[in-house]
Motif scaffolding. Structure first.
Motif, PDB file in Angstrom:
ATOM      1  N   LEU A  49      28.738  18.897  69.397  1.00  6.51           N
ATOM      2  CA  LEU A  49      30.030  18.562  68.806  1.00  6.51           C
ATOM      3  C   LEU A  49      29.940  17.234  68.054  1.00  6.51           C
ATOM      4  CD1 LEU A  49      32.717  20.072  68.788  1.00  6.51           C
ATOM      5  CD2 LEU A  49      33.440  18.662  70.705  1.00  6.51           C
ATOM      6  N   ALA A  50      29.252  16.267  68.633  1.00  6.54           N
ATOM      7  CA  ALA A  50      29.059  14.973  67.960  1.00  6.54           C
ATOM      8  C   ALA A  50      28.243  15.141  66.682  1.00  6.54           C
ATOM      9  CB  ALA A  50      28.375  13.988  68.905  1.00  6.54           C
ATOM     10  N   GLN A  51      27.210  15.990  66.733  1.00  6.03           N
ATOM     11  CA  GLN A  51      26.400  16.244  65.540  1.00  6.03           C
ATOM     12  C   GLN A  51      27.230  16.916  64.446  1.00  6.03           C
ATOM     13  OE1 GLN A  51      23.292  18.462  67.551  1.00  6.03           O
ATOM     14  NE2 GLN A  51      21.820  16.818  67.114  1.00  6.03           N
ATOM     15  N   ILE A  52      28.078  17.863  64.833  1.00 10.21           N
ATOM     16  CA  ILE A  52      28.948  18.537  63.858  1.00 10.21           C
ATOM     17  C   ILE A  52      29.859  17.507  63.194  1.00 10.21           C
ATOM     18  CG2 ILE A  52      30.827  20.204  63.564  1.00 10.21           C
ATOM     19  CD1 ILE A  52      29.601  21.710  66.033  1.00 10.21           C
ATOM     20  N   ALA A  53      30.424  16.616  63.994  1.00 14.40           N
ATOM     21  CA  ALA A  53      31.317  15.586  63.451  1.00 14.40           C
ATOM     22  C   ALA A  53      30.593  14.703  62.445  1.00 14.40           C
ATOM     23  CB  ALA A  53      31.903  14.743  64.584  1.00 14.40           C
ATOM     24  N   VAL A  54      29.367  14.312  62.768  1.00 17.69           N
ATOM     25  CA  VAL A  54      28.596  13.449  61.857  1.00 17.69           C
ATOM     26  C   VAL A  54      28.245  14.199  60.580  1.00 17.69           C
ATOM     27  CG1 VAL A  54      26.381  12.258  61.566  1.00 17.69           C
ATOM     28  CG2 VAL A  54      27.677  11.969  63.682  1.00 17.69           C
ATOM     29  N   VAL A  55      27.734  15.410  60.720  1.00 18.49           N
ATOM     30  CA  VAL A  55      27.297  16.197  59.561  1.00 18.49           C
ATOM     31  C   VAL A  55      28.465  16.525  58.637  1.00 18.49           C
ATOM     32  CG1 VAL A  55      26.361  18.449  58.871  1.00 18.49           C
ATOM     33  CG2 VAL A  55      25.277  17.156  60.705  1.00 18.49           C
ATOM     34  N   THR A  56      29.615  16.858  59.200  1.00 15.95           N
ATOM     35  CA  THR A  56      30.764  17.258  58.381  1.00 15.95           C
ATOM     36  C   THR A  56      31.680  16.079  58.034  1.00 15.95           C
ATOM     37  OG1 THR A  56      32.081  17.837  60.335  1.00 15.95           O
ATOM     38  CG2 THR A  56      30.759  19.601  59.316  1.00 15.95           C
ATOM     39  N   ARG A  57      31.349  14.909  58.549  1.00 17.75           N
ATOM     40  CA  ARG A  57      32.101  13.674  58.281  1.00 17.75           C
ATOM     41  C   ARG A  57      33.564  13.762  58.702  1.00 17.75           C
ATOM     42  NH1 ARG A  57      28.976  13.579  52.944  1.00 17.75           N
ATOM     43  NH2 ARG A  57      27.238  12.221  53.440  1.00 17.75           N
ATOM     44  N   VAL A  58      33.775  14.267  59.916  1.00 14.53           N
ATOM     45  CA  VAL A  58      35.114  14.281  60.496  1.00 14.53           C
ATOM     46  C   VAL A  58      35.088  13.430  61.758  1.00 14.53           C
ATOM     47  CG1 VAL A  58      35.716  16.560  59.571  1.00 14.53           C
ATOM     48  CG2 VAL A  58      34.767  16.382  61.878  1.00 14.53           C
ATOM     49  N   LEU A  63      37.878  16.689  66.084  1.00  9.37           N
ATOM     50  CA  LEU A  63      37.085  17.904  66.277  1.00  9.37           C
ATOM     51  C   LEU A  63      37.178  18.382  67.725  1.00  9.37           C
ATOM     52  CD1 LEU A  63      35.238  19.806  64.682  1.00  9.37           C
ATOM     53  CD2 LEU A  63      33.314  18.399  65.402  1.00  9.37           C
ATOM     54  N   ALA A  64      37.111  17.451  68.660  1.00 14.83           N
ATOM     55  CA  ALA A  64      37.103  17.813  70.079  1.00 14.83           C
ATOM     56  C   ALA A  64      38.489  18.173  70.611  1.00 14.83           C
ATOM     57  CB  ALA A  64      36.512  16.666  70.897  1.00 14.83           C
ATOM     58  N   THR A  65      39.535  17.475  70.125  1.00 14.87           N
ATOM     59  CA  THR A  65      40.862  17.648  70.737  1.00 14.87           C
ATOM     60  C   THR A  65      41.944  18.118  69.774  1.00 14.87           C
ATOM     61  OG1 THR A  65      41.586  15.384  70.275  1.00 14.87           O
ATOM     62  CG2 THR A  65      40.347  15.745  72.324  1.00 14.87           C
ATOM     63  N   GLY A  66      41.730  17.925  68.474  1.00 11.90           N
ATOM     64  CA  GLY A  66      42.755  18.268  67.495  1.00 11.90           C
ATOM     65  C   GLY A  66      43.738  17.146  67.246  1.00 11.90           C
ATOM     66  N   ARG A  67      43.567  16.010  67.923  1.00 11.02           N
ATOM     67  CA  ARG A  67      44.490  14.890  67.747  1.00 11.02           C
ATOM     68  C   ARG A  67      44.069  14.013  66.576  1.00 11.02           C
ATOM     69  NH1 ARG A  67      44.223  14.396  73.733  1.00 11.02           N
ATOM     70  NH2 ARG A  67      42.563  12.923  73.336  1.00 11.02           N
ATOM     71  N   GLY A  68      45.087  13.514  65.868  1.00  9.12           N
ATOM     72  CA  GLY A  68      44.842  12.566  64.779  1.00  9.12           C
ATOM     73  C   GLY A  68      44.403  13.230  63.495  1.00  9.12           C
ATOM     74  N   CYS A  69      43.950  12.409  62.595  1.00 10.07           N
ATOM     75  CA  CYS A  69      43.482  12.849  61.281  1.00 10.07           C
ATOM     76  C   CYS A  69      42.005  13.207  61.370  1.00 10.07           C
ATOM     77  CB  CYS A  69      43.705  11.726  60.266  1.00 10.07           C
ATOM     78  SG  CYS A  69      43.340  12.211  58.591  1.00 10.07           S
ATOM     79  N   ALA A  70      41.602  14.223  60.648  1.00  8.05           N
ATOM     80  CA  ALA A  70      40.218  14.674  60.698  1.00  8.05           C
ATOM     81  C   ALA A  70      39.273  13.703  60.003  1.00  8.05           C
ATOM     82  CB  ALA A  70      40.092  16.052  60.065  1.00  8.05           C
ATOM     83  N   LYS A  71      39.678  13.204  58.855  1.00  4.78           N
ATOM     84  CA  LYS A  71      38.800  12.367  58.049  1.00  4.78           C
ATOM     85  C   LYS A  71      39.020  10.889  58.345  1.00  4.78           C
ATOM     86  CE  LYS A  71      36.756  15.474  55.463  1.00  4.78           C
ATOM     87  NZ  LYS A  71      35.330  15.566  55.290  1.00  4.78           N
ATOM     88  N   PRO A  72      37.940  10.118  58.429  1.00  4.91           N
ATOM     89  CA  PRO A  72      38.074   8.680  58.686  1.00  4.91           C
ATOM     90  C   PRO A  72      38.899   7.951  57.638  1.00  4.91           C
ATOM     91  CG  PRO A  72      35.793   9.376  58.960  1.00  4.91           C
ATOM     92  CD  PRO A  72      36.553  10.547  58.390  1.00  4.91           C
TER      93      PRO A  72
END
Length: 120
Positions: A49-58, A63-72
């Protein structure tokens, strides 16, 4: 709120990656990515999940919980994205979506404004 499978699919497609490309980037088989994106599929490990977040830049939290904004940077995906937003109805829509996804954020907003002006 989007399910984790929907968030993974949305992050991948917004990043312009195929399932195969995401699999290569995260060190798994394409079938694992397909399972992650299925409603009744498997859930990725925290490491993946952490790798997916890094690769997709979210953001990992989104990604894990659905809370907040996806993009930094606050641009792009939000918790309110519709689950079926990534599915196109024909080749023309698919081509348009592919082109828009390649645009930088500023030009995406400009394209959005143009489409709205067309009376959609």
């Amino acid at each position: 709120m989007l399910s984790m499978s929907d968030r993974i699919r949305a992050a991948r497609t917004t990043a312009g990656l195929s399932q195969t490309q995401l699999a290569l980037e995260t060190g798994v088989k394409r079938s694992a990515v397909a399972q992650w994106e299925r409603k009744e599929g498997t859930t990725p490990s925290v490491t993946h999940l952490a790798q997916i977040a890094v690769v997709t830049r979210v953001r990992f939290e989104w990604l894990a919980t659905g809370r907040g904004c996806a993009k930094p940077d606050g641009d792009g995906l939000h918790g309110t994205v519709q689950p079926n937003a990534d599915y196109v109805q024909n080749d023309l829509e698919g081509n348009i979506l592919s082109l828009v996804r390649r645009l930088p954020p500023r030009k995406r907003r400009m394209a959005h404004a143009i489409i709205e002006m067309l009376g959609v």
